[in-house]
Design an enzyme around this catalytic site. Sequence first.
Site, mmCIF file in Angstrom:
data_model
loop_
_atom_site.group_PDB
_atom_site.id
_atom_site.type_symbol
_atom_site.label_atom_id
_atom_site.label_comp_id
_atom_site.label_asym_id
_atom_site.label_seq_id
_atom_site.Cartn_x
_atom_site.Cartn_y
_atom_site.Cartn_z
ATOM 1 N N LYS A 78 1.046 -1.400 0.075
ATOM 2 C CA LYS A 78 -0.072 -0.120 0.127
ATOM 3 C C LYS A 78 0.675 1.453 0.034
ATOM 4 O O LYS A 78 2.134 1.165 0.840
ATOM 5 C CB LYS A 78 -1.037 0.023 1.000
ATOM 6 C CG LYS A 78 -1.995 1.082 1.348
ATOM 7 C CD LYS A 78 -3.029 0.839 2.659
ATOM 8 C CE LYS A 78 -3.961 1.791 2.682
ATOM 9 N NZ LYS A 78 -4.854 1.805 3.737
ATOM 10 N N SER A 153 -9.746 1.443 2.429
ATOM 11 C CA SER A 153 -8.975 2.294 1.518
ATOM 12 C C SER A 153 -7.970 1.436 0.773
ATOM 13 O O SER A 153 -7.318 1.957 0.045
ATOM 14 C CB SER A 153 -8.320 3.449 2.349
ATOM 15 O OG SER A 153 -7.626 2.860 3.480
ATOM 16 N N SER A 177 -9.984 -0.961 6.818
ATOM 17 C CA SER A 177 -9.572 -0.731 5.436
ATOM 18 C C SER A 177 -8.848 -1.810 4.739
ATOM 19 O O SER A 177 -8.563 -2.049 3.517
ATOM 20 C CB SER A 177 -8.720 0.559 5.234
ATOM 21 O OG SER A 177 -9.121 1.740 5.334
HETATM 22 N N1 GLN Z 1 -13.494 3.637 5.920
HETATM 23 C C1 GLN Z 1 -12.639 4.238 6.928
HETATM 24 C C2 GLN Z 1 -12.564 5.523 6.896
HETATM 25 O O1 GLN Z 1 -12.752 6.143 5.826
HETATM 26 C C3 GLN Z 1 -11.180 3.409 6.351
HETATM 27 C C4 GLN Z 1 -10.301 3.931 7.547
HETATM 28 C C5 GLN Z 1 -9.164 3.004 7.477
HETATM 29 O O2 GLN Z 1 -9.186 1.896 7.917
HETATM 30 N N2 GLN Z 1 -7.830 3.636 6.901
HETATM 31 O O3 GLN Z 1 -12.134 5.918 7.825
#
Ligand code: GLN
EC number: 6.3.5.7
Length: 474
Positions: A78, A153, A177
């Site tokens: 990532k 994400s 995420s």
């Molecule tokens: N959906 C979560 C957010 O938008 C994802 C965050 C994450 O795990 N990086 O905050």
Amino acid sequence: MIDLKNLTIEEAHESLKRGEFTCRELANAYLKVIKEKNPEINAYIEVYDDVLDQADEMQKKFVSKTDTILTGIPFAIKDNILIKERIVSAGSKILENYKASYDATIIKNLKKAGAIFLGRTNMDEFAMGSSTQTSAFGVTKNPIDTTRVPGGSSGGSAAALAGDMTLAALGTDTCGSVREPSAFCGLVGLKPTYGAVSRQGIIAMGNSLDQVSPFGKCARDVEIIFDFLSNYDEEDSTSVSDELRDSRLKNQNSNSKKIGVPWHLFKEGIDTEVQENFKESLDKLKKAGYEILDIELPHAKYSLAVYYIIMPAEVSTNLSRFDGIRYGYSAEGENLMDIYKKSRHNGFGKEVRRRIILGTYVLSHGYYDAYYIKALKVREKIKTEIMETFKKVDYILTPTVPITAFKLGEKLDDPVSMYLCDIFSAPANLSGVPAIALPSGVSKDGLKFSIQFMASHGREDLLFEVGKKFETIM
Ligand code: GLN
């Protein structure tokens, strides 16, 4: 031809060891698929140009018999994890050409083990999102159905693995995420115990919530990767000490078969199909000898509200360092304040700006007690309830996400509906317990279902155990 679709890390390792294929041949097989699929899927923002050189270098470890199970295994990383001298942009224009000056601790671990890095993967900007549509570098498509999102994400890493563009992948999980994209792409994803894996060299989103998290095609692959990621790191002040790791493991029950289900949380907003799949999964677990118990987590229903106060507060603090002077993109301006303003305005996307503003608000004088402090108190209650529950059960089980992969473009104008995807993810991050997402079937339309097991702090071993078991009864 290497059968990439069904290849696992263990099998790849055996084949590399027996000389059935070389590290170069394996890496090349993935590069070919990337070349063919990535232009459409956009899983990778960058594919490294030295992959085959890395492979040749790692091949030597087999000759000198210093190989590990990860030697020659290709990884997708990532874009918020630092690899020395490579670009790391967190999916943001503000860091577009920023080069990392050092390796994240987990990258050091993987390099030592002999892993190969194929490239850096697309993500929601600064890991904020559930669909990989907020990246400054375009959206990523779900390889299972290219009209749909891969989740987010860490959607790029998930799409790379689900599309056979890598054998292993890393993401970060601040609130789902890794688990949510695992669910949407039919993969296994583990959010480790807070502090189990070093955060040194990870671009922070919410420091008290973030964990680097592995994706795999099966529970065993995730277990293998986790073993190399997880260790005490003196460079991360929140890293769990060896003593605590040992003591958590010592409280083992020999027969871990009790699963608690917080039915009261499943009231609204859950697709009927997801509910049905969840019930079918429960039946299978019952048949396999697991005991299913009703549990109450009275404060868990506030998890999402608490997360969306604490996370933006941490985000607004963390992202203040991106000022147009110290890192990355810098706008022209008339004076210093003007440079700050323009760099941040042009450099950050809309969702990131929204969260910085929200976070600044909840931390501001007059609102701090009403929002931030209150959220911290409720967080403590959620954590205590979860820890108490683990005195009675070995696992807490929920669906991973209340819905299946949605269409590209959907929910972009409705942030609250996007935030609702995180409803089952938040409790694990707020309380720090580990959680694993496991594929649990396929819908009529070919979309993937997933269930999530949580266990108490430091008990990833239980999650791997139930994960491997679940794969056999699916
Ligand atoms: N959906 C979560 C957010 O938008 C994802 C965050 C994450 O795990 N990086 O905050």
